[in-house]
Design a protein around this motif. Structure first.
Motif, PDB file in Angstrom:
ATOM      1  N   SER A   1       0.885  -1.082  -0.050  1.00  0.00           N
ATOM      2  CA  SER A   1       0.019  -0.107   0.165  1.00  0.00           C
ATOM      3  C   SER A   1       0.791   1.308   0.035  1.00  0.00           C
ATOM      4  O   SER A   1       0.535   2.335  -0.608  1.00  0.00           O
ATOM      5  CB  SER A   1      -0.880   0.007   1.229  1.00  0.00           C
TER       6      SER A   1
ATOM      7  N   ASP B   1      -2.928  -1.571  -4.766  1.00  0.00           N
ATOM      8  CA  ASP B   1      -4.088  -2.020  -4.036  1.00  0.00           C
ATOM      9  C   ASP B   1      -3.823  -3.301  -3.416  1.00  0.00           C
ATOM     10  O   ASP B   1      -3.852  -4.113  -4.208  1.00  0.00           O
ATOM     11  CB  ASP B   1      -5.307  -1.922  -5.006  1.00  0.00           C
TER      12      ASP B   1
ATOM     13  N   ALA C   1      -6.435  -4.321   3.983  1.00  0.00           N
ATOM     14  CA  ALA C   1      -6.323  -3.601   2.793  1.00  0.00           C
ATOM     15  C   ALA C   1      -7.455  -2.412   2.836  1.00  0.00           C
ATOM     16  O   ALA C   1      -6.874  -1.286   2.326  1.00  0.00           O
ATOM     17  CB  ALA C   1      -6.305  -4.229   1.526  1.00  0.00           C
ATOM     18  N   GLN C   2      -8.337  -2.730   2.932  1.00  0.00           N
ATOM     19  CA  GLN C   2      -9.546  -1.771   3.196  1.00  0.00           C
ATOM     20  C   GLN C   2      -9.391  -0.895   4.287  1.00  0.00           C
ATOM     21  O   GLN C   2      -9.413   0.608   4.150  1.00  0.00           O
ATOM     22  CB  GLN C   2     -11.018  -2.291   3.248  1.00  0.00           C
TER      23      GLN C   2
ATOM     24  N   TYR D   1      -6.510  -0.030   5.432  1.00  0.00           N
ATOM     25  CA  TYR D   1      -5.279   1.129   5.058  1.00  0.00           C
ATOM     26  C   TYR D   1      -5.740   2.080   4.247  1.00  0.00           C
ATOM     27  O   TYR D   1      -5.450   3.339   4.281  1.00  0.00           O
ATOM     28  CB  TYR D   1      -4.184   0.064   4.508  1.00  0.00           C
ATOM     29  N   GLN D   2      -6.625   1.761   3.199  1.00  0.00           N
ATOM     30  CA  GLN D   2      -7.143   2.522   2.186  1.00  0.00           C
ATOM     31  C   GLN D   2      -8.042   3.662   2.844  1.00  0.00           C
ATOM     32  O   GLN D   2      -8.022   4.812   2.322  1.00  0.00           O
ATOM     33  CB  GLN D   2      -7.742   1.771   0.864  1.00  0.00           C
TER      34      GLN D   2
ATOM     35  N   ASN E   1      -5.885   6.292   4.556  1.00  0.00           N
ATOM     36  CA  ASN E   1      -5.081   6.807   3.600  1.00  0.00           C
ATOM     37  C   ASN E   1      -5.453   6.959   2.260  1.00  0.00           C
ATOM     38  O   ASN E   1      -5.221   6.145   1.317  1.00  0.00           O
ATOM     39  CB  ASN E   1      -3.768   5.991   3.536  1.00  0.00           C
ATOM     40  N   PRO E   2      -6.502   7.803   2.343  1.00  0.00           N
ATOM     41  CA  PRO E   2      -7.296   7.847   0.920  1.00  0.00           C
ATOM     42  C   PRO E   2      -6.331   8.185  -0.211  1.00  0.00           C
ATOM     43  O   PRO E   2      -5.552   9.542  -0.094  1.00  0.00           O
ATOM     44  CB  PRO E   2      -8.486   8.974   1.175  1.00  0.00           C
TER      45      PRO E   2
ATOM     46  N   THR F   1      -5.250   7.085  -4.643  1.00  0.00           N
ATOM     47  CA  THR F   1      -5.898   6.117  -5.712  1.00  0.00           C
ATOM     48  C   THR F   1      -4.574   5.011  -5.679  1.00  0.00           C
ATOM     49  O   THR F   1      -3.466   5.275  -5.797  1.00  0.00           O
ATOM     50  CB  THR F   1      -5.733   6.736  -7.030  1.00  0.00           C
ATOM     51  N   TYR F   2      -5.120   3.781  -5.678  1.00  0.00           N
ATOM     52  CA  TYR F   2      -4.108   2.587  -5.422  1.00  0.00           C
ATOM     53  C   TYR F   2      -3.929   1.998  -6.684  1.00  0.00           C
ATOM     54  O   TYR F   2      -5.140   1.436  -7.242  1.00  0.00           O
ATOM     55  CB  TYR F   2      -4.648   1.876  -4.191  1.00  0.00           C
TER      56      TYR F   2
END
Ligand SMILES: [Zn+2]
Length: 456
Positions: A162, A167, A210-211, A213-214, A217-218, A220-221
Motif C-alpha cells: 500500500s 491496491d 487492505a480496506q 489501510y485505504q 490513507n485515501p 488512488t491505489y
C-alpha cells in the motif's frame, strides 16, 4: 542472528539456489522486479540490507525469501500473477519475512519430496543422503514459517505494498489462485501457503487490512493489469523441454543429447542438477546426475568417497558405444557421535548399483538404490534404465519448444469459456487457462480487454 550473520547466510545460499534451479533469463522482467523490490525495500523497516531480487527458472508457483535480503520469484508465479498489485503484495509478504527476522523451518517430509524421492513415500532415511549437497538450494523452495509469522508477513505485505501505491486487496485475490493450484493434484504446495492459516481466513484478513489501510490513507491505489500482462507476454509456461522431459516412459535431454527409459509406473522429478526416479512404493529409487571427475576412474573414486560406499563389484562395460564403469556397493553406516553403532541388517543396508558413463565430454552417473534384501528384484529395473542410455538424435525431440503465455485482446463480449474457444484454446485446458487468468468459465470478459492464452 546478527545482521552480519543474516547477510552471510543469504550470500552463502544464493549460489546453491542459482545452481540447483537456474535463473530465468528475461532482462525486462528482471529489471521490473529489481526496481519494484528496491523501491519497497527503501520504505521497509530495514532499508539498509543489501537486497537482491531474482527470478528462478522453475515452473512451480512460488516465492521465497532468505535472510539478508534475498528474495526469489519463480517464473511460474510471474506467469500466474494477473497484475502488478498481486506481485507487489507477495513481494511485500516476502520482504516482511526478512524485515521481521522470521526464521524458517525446513519441512522434513517435503525436503524428501525435492530430492527426487517424491512426497508421500515411506523411505529409509538413509536414502536421503544421496545428492544432499546438491539439494540445498532446492530445499529453499520448501521452507516454511509458523502460522503467526505468515499472518505477520501478510500484514507487513499489505502495509508495504500500500505504501508504494498498490491496491493490497489484490494480494488477497492471488490467494485464490494459490488455493486452486494446491487443490489440483500434481503440484506441490507453494510455501506461501504451506503452513496454511486457513486460506479463507487469510483472504478475508488481507482484504480487511487492505480496506482499512485505504480508508485511513485515501488515495488512488494502482492495480496495473494491462502493463503487467504486456510485460509477461511470451513468458515460458510449464516445464521447459530443453531441460529434459519425459514422454512415453523415456527421459529425453535435448541440450545434453541423451535419452534413457524409465521403469514403468515409476515417478519422476527433474531439476537442473539431477533427474530422480522412484518406484511407487518408494522402496527403490534412481538418481541420474553428472559425476565429478575427468576420467571414469576418478569419477568412480569420487563417487565411492562422496557416498561412503563399500564396493562389492567393479566392472568395465561399453554402453551403446560409450565407455562405462559399473559398481555394486553398499552404503557404509556413518557412526554418529555419542550414539552406539546400530546393527545393520539386509533390510536396513542400502545397496547401490552405479553406472558411470562417459558421453560427450561428461561423465554421467546413474545410481539405483534400494535395501540389500530386495536388491536383486530391483536390479533389472536399474540395469534396463542405465544400459539403455544412448545418444539422442531425433530432431522432433531435440527441437521441442516450451509452451508460453501469450497475451491476446478479447475479440468480443462473452464468457471466459467462449472467449478461450474463440481464441483457439482446446476445451480440455479450460481449467488450466482459468487458473492462469484467475477466472471461472462463466465469468464475463469484455471486448478489447487483455487475456492470457497458452501457445508455442
Ligand atoms: Zn510467507
Amino acid at each position: 542472528m546478527s545482521t552480519e550473520q543474516e547477510i552471510a547466510l543469504g550470500q552463502q545460499s544464493h549460489p546453491s539456489i542459482v545452481a540447483s534451479m537456474g535463473l530465468y533469463d528475461d532482462q525486462k522482467l528482471q529489471r521490473f522486479i529489481s526496481e519494484k523490490g528496491m523501491a519497497m525495500a527503501k520504505i521497509s523497516h530495514r532499508p539498509e540490507l543489501p537486497y537482491q531480487f531474482n527470478i528462478i527458472d522453475s515452473p512451480v508457483v512460488n516465492a521465497f525469501a532468505v535472510p539478508g535480503g534475498y528474495v526469489y520469484f519463480t517464473r511460474g508465479i510471474m506467469a500466474h500473477f494477473n497484475n502488478e498489485a498481486e506481485f507487489a503484495g507477495v513481494l511485500g509478504h516476502e520482504i516482511g519475512h526478512i524485515t521481521a527476522r522470521h526464521s524458517a523451518r525446513q519441512q522434513t517430509s517435503q525436503i524428501l519430496g525435492t530430492v527426487g524421492l517424491m512426497a508421500g513415500m515411506i523411505l529409509s532415511p538413509k536414502l536421503a543422503q544421496f545428492g544432499e549437497q546438491a539439494m540445498q538450494g532446492l530445499q529453499m523452495l520448501m521452507l516454511s514459517y509458523s502460522r503467526a509469522h505468515e499472518s505477520e508477513s501478510d500484514k507487513i505485505g499489505v502495509d508495504y505494498s500500500s505504501k508504494v501505491g498498490y491496491d493490497a486487496s489484490q494480494m488477497a485475490n492471488f490467494f485464490g489462485t494459490i488455493k486452486r493450484i494446491s487443490d489440483n493434484a500434481g503440484q506441490s504446495i507453494p510455501n506461501i501457503m504451506s503452513t496454511h492459516p486457513d486460506p479463507g481466513d487469510r483472504f478475508n484478513n488481507v482484504h480487511q487490512m487492505a480496506q482499512a489501510y485505504q480508508a485511513a490513507n485515501p488515495a488512488t491505489y494502482a492495480v496495473n493489469r494491462d502493463s503487467y500482462l504486456q510485460m509477461i507476454n511470451g513468458i515460458i509456461y510449464g516445464e521447459d523441454p530443453k531441460q529434459g522431459f519425459v514422454e512415453n516412459n523415456v527421459f529425453y535431454h535435448p541440450e545434453l543429447r541423451f535419452q534413457f527409459p524409465i521403469p514403468v509406473d515409476w515417478q519422476t522429478q527433474n531439476s537442473p542438477i539431477q533427474f530422480g526416479m522412484a518406484s511407487k512404493d518408494g522402496k527403490a529409487q534412481m538418481i541420474f546426475t553428472v559425476a565429478s571427475g575427468s576420467t571414469l576412474d576418478s569419477a568412480a573414486q569420487n563417487t565411492v568417497k562422496q557416498l561412503n560406499l563399500k564396493v562389492l563389484e567393479n566392472t568395465r562395460k561399453n554402453i551403446n558405444g560409450n565407455p562405462a564403469i559399473v559398481l555394486i556397493s553398499q552404503v557404509q553406516q556413518q557412526q554418529q557421535q555419542g550414539k552406539p553403532q546400530q546393527q545393520q541388517t539386509a533390510a536396513t543396508t542400502v545397496q547401490v548399483a552405479t553406472w558411470l558413463i562417459q558421453y560427450n565430454g561428461l561423465i554421467y552417473a546413474i545410481h539405483g538404490a534400494t535395501t540389500a534384501d530386495i536388491f536383486t528384484t530391483q536390479f533389472p529395473n536399474f540395469k534396463n534404465t542405465a544400459e539403455n542410455f544412448r545418444s539422442l538424435n531425433d530432431p522432433d525431440k531435440i527441437n521441442r519448444k516450451p509452451e508460453r503465455i501469450f497475451v491476446k485482446t478479447v475479440p468480443r463480449d462473452g464468457t471466459f469459456k467462449d472467449t478461450m474457444s474463440a481464441l483457439g484454446m482446446p476445451a480440455k485446458r479450460l481449467e488450466e487457462l482459468g487458473l492462469v487468468n484467475s477466472m471461472k468459465s462463466d465469468d464475463v470478459v469484455k471486448r478489447g480487454s487483455l487475456i492470457k492464452v497458452i501457445g508455442k
